[in-house]
Design a protein around this motif. Structure first.
Motif, PDB file in Angstrom:
ATOM      1  N   ASN A 242     -17.201  31.964 -20.124  1.00 50.26           N
ATOM      2  CA  ASN A 242     -17.254  31.155 -21.357  1.00 50.26           C
ATOM      3  C   ASN A 242     -15.892  30.749 -21.898  1.00 50.26           C
ATOM      4  O   ASN A 242     -15.787  30.278 -23.040  1.00 50.26           O
ATOM      5  CB  ASN A 242     -18.020  31.930 -22.434  1.00 50.26           C
ATOM      6  CG  ASN A 242     -19.394  32.321 -21.960  1.00 50.26           C
ATOM      7  OD1 ASN A 242     -20.235  31.475 -21.720  1.00 50.26           O
ATOM      8  ND2 ASN A 242     -19.615  33.617 -21.771  1.00 50.26           N
ATOM      9  N   GLY A 243     -14.849  30.961 -21.124  1.00 49.69           N
ATOM     10  CA  GLY A 243     -13.516  30.591 -21.597  1.00 49.69           C
ATOM     11  C   GLY A 243     -12.513  30.766 -20.484  1.00 49.69           C
ATOM     12  O   GLY A 243     -12.876  31.069 -19.345  1.00 49.69           O
TER      13      GLY A 243
ATOM     14  N   MET B  94      -4.813  20.727 -17.237  1.00 47.41           N
ATOM     15  CA  MET B  94      -4.392  22.103 -17.467  1.00 47.41           C
ATOM     16  C   MET B  94      -2.881  22.186 -17.637  1.00 47.41           C
ATOM     17  O   MET B  94      -2.116  21.787 -16.752  1.00 47.41           O
ATOM     18  CB  MET B  94      -4.823  22.994 -16.302  1.00 47.41           C
ATOM     19  CG  MET B  94      -4.607  24.461 -16.601  1.00 47.41           C
ATOM     20  SD  MET B  94      -4.661  25.507 -15.124  1.00 47.41           S
ATOM     21  CE  MET B  94      -3.027  25.163 -14.459  1.00 47.41           C
ATOM     22  N   THR B  95      -2.413  22.664 -18.774  1.00 46.21           N
ATOM     23  CA  THR B  95      -0.976  22.900 -18.924  1.00 46.21           C
ATOM     24  C   THR B  95      -0.626  24.205 -18.218  1.00 46.21           C
ATOM     25  O   THR B  95      -1.452  25.096 -18.084  1.00 46.21           O
ATOM     26  CB  THR B  95      -0.583  22.988 -20.411  1.00 46.21           C
ATOM     27  OG1 THR B  95      -1.444  23.936 -21.052  1.00 46.21           O
ATOM     28  CG2 THR B  95      -0.764  21.644 -21.106  1.00 46.21           C
TER      29      THR B  95
ATOM     30  N   PHE C 236     -10.850  23.991 -15.835  1.00 43.61           N
ATOM     31  CA  PHE C 236     -10.272  22.776 -16.416  1.00 43.61           C
ATOM     32  C   PHE C 236     -10.776  21.534 -15.679  1.00 43.61           C
ATOM     33  O   PHE C 236     -11.103  20.522 -16.298  1.00 43.61           O
ATOM     34  CB  PHE C 236      -8.733  22.838 -16.388  1.00 43.61           C
ATOM     35  CG  PHE C 236      -8.166  23.551 -17.573  1.00 43.61           C
ATOM     36  CD1 PHE C 236      -7.912  22.856 -18.753  1.00 43.61           C
ATOM     37  CD2 PHE C 236      -7.894  24.904 -17.528  1.00 43.61           C
ATOM     38  CE1 PHE C 236      -7.397  23.511 -19.853  1.00 43.61           C
ATOM     39  CE2 PHE C 236      -7.377  25.569 -18.626  1.00 43.61           C
ATOM     40  CZ  PHE C 236      -7.126  24.874 -19.794  1.00 43.61           C
ATOM     41  N   ALA C 237     -10.836  21.640 -14.364  1.00 43.68           N
ATOM     42  CA  ALA C 237     -11.307  20.498 -13.574  1.00 43.68           C
ATOM     43  C   ALA C 237     -12.746  20.153 -13.956  1.00 43.68           C
ATOM     44  O   ALA C 237     -13.094  18.990 -14.145  1.00 43.68           O
ATOM     45  CB  ALA C 237     -11.207  20.823 -12.076  1.00 43.68           C
TER      46      ALA C 237
ATOM     47  N   ALA D  92      -6.423  32.674 -11.143  1.00 43.63           N
ATOM     48  CA  ALA D  92      -5.748  31.384 -11.322  1.00 43.63           C
ATOM     49  C   ALA D  92      -6.634  30.249 -10.820  1.00 43.63           C
ATOM     50  O   ALA D  92      -6.767  29.199 -11.467  1.00 43.63           O
ATOM     51  CB  ALA D  92      -4.412  31.391 -10.591  1.00 43.63           C
ATOM     52  N   ALA D  93      -7.283  30.487  -9.683  1.00 47.77           N
ATOM     53  CA  ALA D  93      -8.174  29.472  -9.120  1.00 47.77           C
ATOM     54  C   ALA D  93      -9.339  29.204 -10.073  1.00 47.77           C
ATOM     55  O   ALA D  93      -9.736  28.050 -10.296  1.00 47.77           O
ATOM     56  CB  ALA D  93      -8.690  29.931  -7.750  1.00 47.77           C
ATOM     57  N   ALA D  94      -9.878  30.285 -10.670  1.00 44.41           N
ATOM     58  CA  ALA D  94     -11.002  30.121 -11.606  1.00 44.41           C
ATOM     59  C   ALA D  94     -10.594  29.320 -12.834  1.00 44.41           C
ATOM     60  O   ALA D  94     -11.356  28.495 -13.343  1.00 44.41           O
ATOM     61  CB  ALA D  94     -11.530  31.499 -12.010  1.00 44.41           C
TER      62      ALA D  94
END
Lengths: 429, 429
Positions: B136-137, B115-116, B108-109, B101-103
């Motif tokens: 990469n995603g 981030m939705t 997004f940051a 979750a942190a990654a």
């Protein structure tokens, strides 16, 4: 009305698919053809050429599905074991078909090649099956109806499978009520607008029809299709087409076409109808921009040609770009993009020109990070900068699509201004 | 020694594959990667995004296979149901992974995007599973070992799946003894020689090793690979490499390379090592010839550029072809092919040039029926006529490959004559 209950499976046979030597083009082709006629492929299974493996997989698929389509393994060599394996599962003997044998012999004679005896293996068919003539190769297809189900076996080469599927398989499936007679949906194709924005803009019009209307969205690299259908037939073809025209009018220049024409084809049609010639010049896309116009049938009528300029020297030599511009602004700049488009148009005597210049993905800069495009038209020349995320291959395709769409919009604007356009876009499906 | 007993299945998930909207590149990629490490994919199954369908297919594959790899359906939307469906079959709960979750938040940051909340769904993993980071995603992969089997779930976008497969999946499979640590075979790649002739020429050398040696032949559009391996390990890597060198020496110029380099790459390397520049000019192939050189990393070092000349005017304007030649011999002729190659070389200041001119397949003449190629070199310029059967797309690719191979052989001849070559070809794998 579409026969939603039909379960159809595609069995693609061949070690070369599982070893990654050949792309599975049969899935893409058969899947798209069936979808256009209202039938979604339920499953695609790829297994090896081994007879036992084919028999086991076919038995499983035949038990679960209403229609099974196989590809591959019908040729003359000892590797081609689909016929025997499948006939065994069906409990049918293989019989020798004299007519098919004559056709195979005749094909070899016509091509002045000697026929080896193993070729006659291709004239074998299940005793209660029927052969589908193959005008593009030696192995005929096979059609079997048994236990209320359909089995259709097709040859492996795409150049044989594809015409056989369109000319012989689709009409037979339609005649048995397994798929729609015509296109199952009306497609509104768009370009240069994202899926969510498209949904938002069309929502008010589409919502009017409630659950009589089914809407599917299909996005592919810069183009989004909106597919309108009426699952229970409450909306007729005419009504769906009227709705599609309403959507098109609402979308303005974001509307590309009805049906399945490509962005290159639509842009080419605009050039042709205005009797305009196009030239292109590119670096990072390496010939892809030229090739997408070259792929359009009758390209000579609107496409003068293109230049792929890797070095600064080639830009000066082929496109007469002044060295000053390259030195002052760099090869990847808006100024160079404009000079490339202008040079291509002037050198090739074209009315319009597109250019793409960018850095390659294997340097320190990721692909698509810095792409400049140029557009030359009788009214002037412009540049714009775009960036595309994703792999280099994807970035190249997106850059080409963005350039095509820019030209398309410019051509539409010119046509409107000249009063040539007669109201709403025409319906060509 | 290769672990032949491992049964591995690939499950590709997604309606877009079955509707023919997207080619199944995962099969090609994963199949080829596994084959290089000695493991043949046993089956590939493509099914829809429906949770129940995924669960049913996964249960079937999981029961039959030792390793199951899935692709797709790990994203943030409600269509992405692979995680839940598969965890259900395995009898594992899904748990929230704080690290993942942190990654995702950090990604997004870093991209300065909002981030939705639904993105955090991608941080869920089976309780006894492990997440594979995705640089990469947003969607990480998932690795699960249970009941002596391995499940590996990968994200759908090729730009995310491919690097994850190479960097994380292959080493894990190798560490568990499921595939070879290095390449499982030694590959002798050839060009311009048919499969049966190749077999005949290599037979005496290969037969010496009896059943200690396994030989596989892989043909693809003008190139044939010969893959040498020793299934039971009786022949070591060094011995296989020595045998490969013996084959290469026997084949002379028909030998292309060891390993997996493309015809374009090998030809480019010859140009580069001789510090020679290349130019191209083409009609029927529409930019494909230019693009195959442009695809080679560092193309600017050996590729000056190319011209796509559709009209006679463009041939005169870009390549200085005298009108006389076009009038007297026609645009599709050996004389024009030579003039195109010579013009491209001179205009672009290149040492070598290739040209292809031919008619398109949509006229009355079938594609590839009349293709002329030109080759310009410091020693002179020549033309030859070739014809290619098959579809237009295939004919174009074959024409490009034939042109590349012609240049490659000319470069080899020049190198031999200048005494630069030092005996047998070097082994680069």
């Amino acid at each position: 009305m579409t026969p939603k209950h039909t379960r159809i499976e595609l069995l693609t046979l061949g070690d070369e698919l599982l070893l990654g030597l050949t792309a599975n083009s049969h899935l893409t082709f058969v899947g798209a053809q069936l979808a256009r006629r209202g039938l979604a492929l339920a499953r695609n299974v790829t297994v090896t050429d081994d007879a036992e493996v084919i028999a086991r997989q076919f038995a499983e698929s035949w038990a679960a599905a209403d229609v099974v389509i196989t590809s591959g393994g019908l040729g003359p060599t000892c590797d081609d074991r689909t016929r025997e394996a499948v006939a065994g599962v069906l409990g049918q003997r293989l019989v020798f078909d004299e007519g098919a044998a004559a056709a195979i012999r005749e094909r070899f004679a016509r091509m002045r090649r000697e026929m080896t005896e193993n070729n006659l293996k291709q004239a074998m068919r299940p005793e209660r099956g029927e052969l589908l003539p193959n005008p593009n190769g030696t192995a005929p297809g096979i059609w079997v109806e048994q236990d209320g189900k359909v089995l259709c076996m097709l040859p492996g080469p795409p150049s044989e499978l594809q015409p056989m599927f369109v000319a012989q398989v689709l009409p037979r499936l339609a005649a048995r009520g397994l798929l729609a007679e015509g296109e199952a949906y009306v497609q509104v194709r768009t370009a240069g607008i994202g899926e969510s924005l498209l949904e938002t803009r069309l929502a008010p019009v589409l919502a009017r029809h409630g659950d009589a209307l089914s809407v599917a969205w299909c996005a592919h690299l810069g183009a989004v299709d909106c597919r309108l259908s009426s699952p229970d037939g409450r909306m007729g073809r005419m009504e769906l087409e009227a709705l599609a025209r309403e959507c098109a009018a609402l979308l303005g220049d974001d509307f590309l076409c009805f049906g399945h024409d490509s962005l290159a084809k639509v842009t080419a049609d605009l050039l042709r109808s205005g009797e305009r010639m196009l030239a292109v010049a590119e670096t990072a896309t390496g010939g892809m921009l030229a090739n997408c116009f070259a792929e359009v049938s009758g390209a000579g009528k609107f496409f003068a040609g293109g230049c792929v300029c890797y070095s600064n020297e080639s830009k000066m030599q082929l496109l007469d770009i002044p060295e000053d511009i390259l030195i002052q602004h760099g090869a990847v700049s808006g100024e160079t993009a404009v000079a490339m488009a202008t040079g291509a148009a002037e050198r090739l005597g074209a009315d319009y020109a597109l250019s793409i210049t960018g850095v390659r993905g294997d340097s320190s800069v990721p692909a698509g990070e810095a792409i400049f495009m140029g557009l030359y038209s009788p009214k002037g020349a412009w540049a714009k900068q775009l960036s595309f995320p994703g792999s280099r291959e994807i970035a190249k395709q997106r850059a080409v699509n963005a350039a095509l769409d820019w030209l398309r919009r410019e051509l539409l604007r010119t046509r409107s201004a000249s009063g040539l356009e007669a109201g709403a876009p025409s319906m060509r499906m």
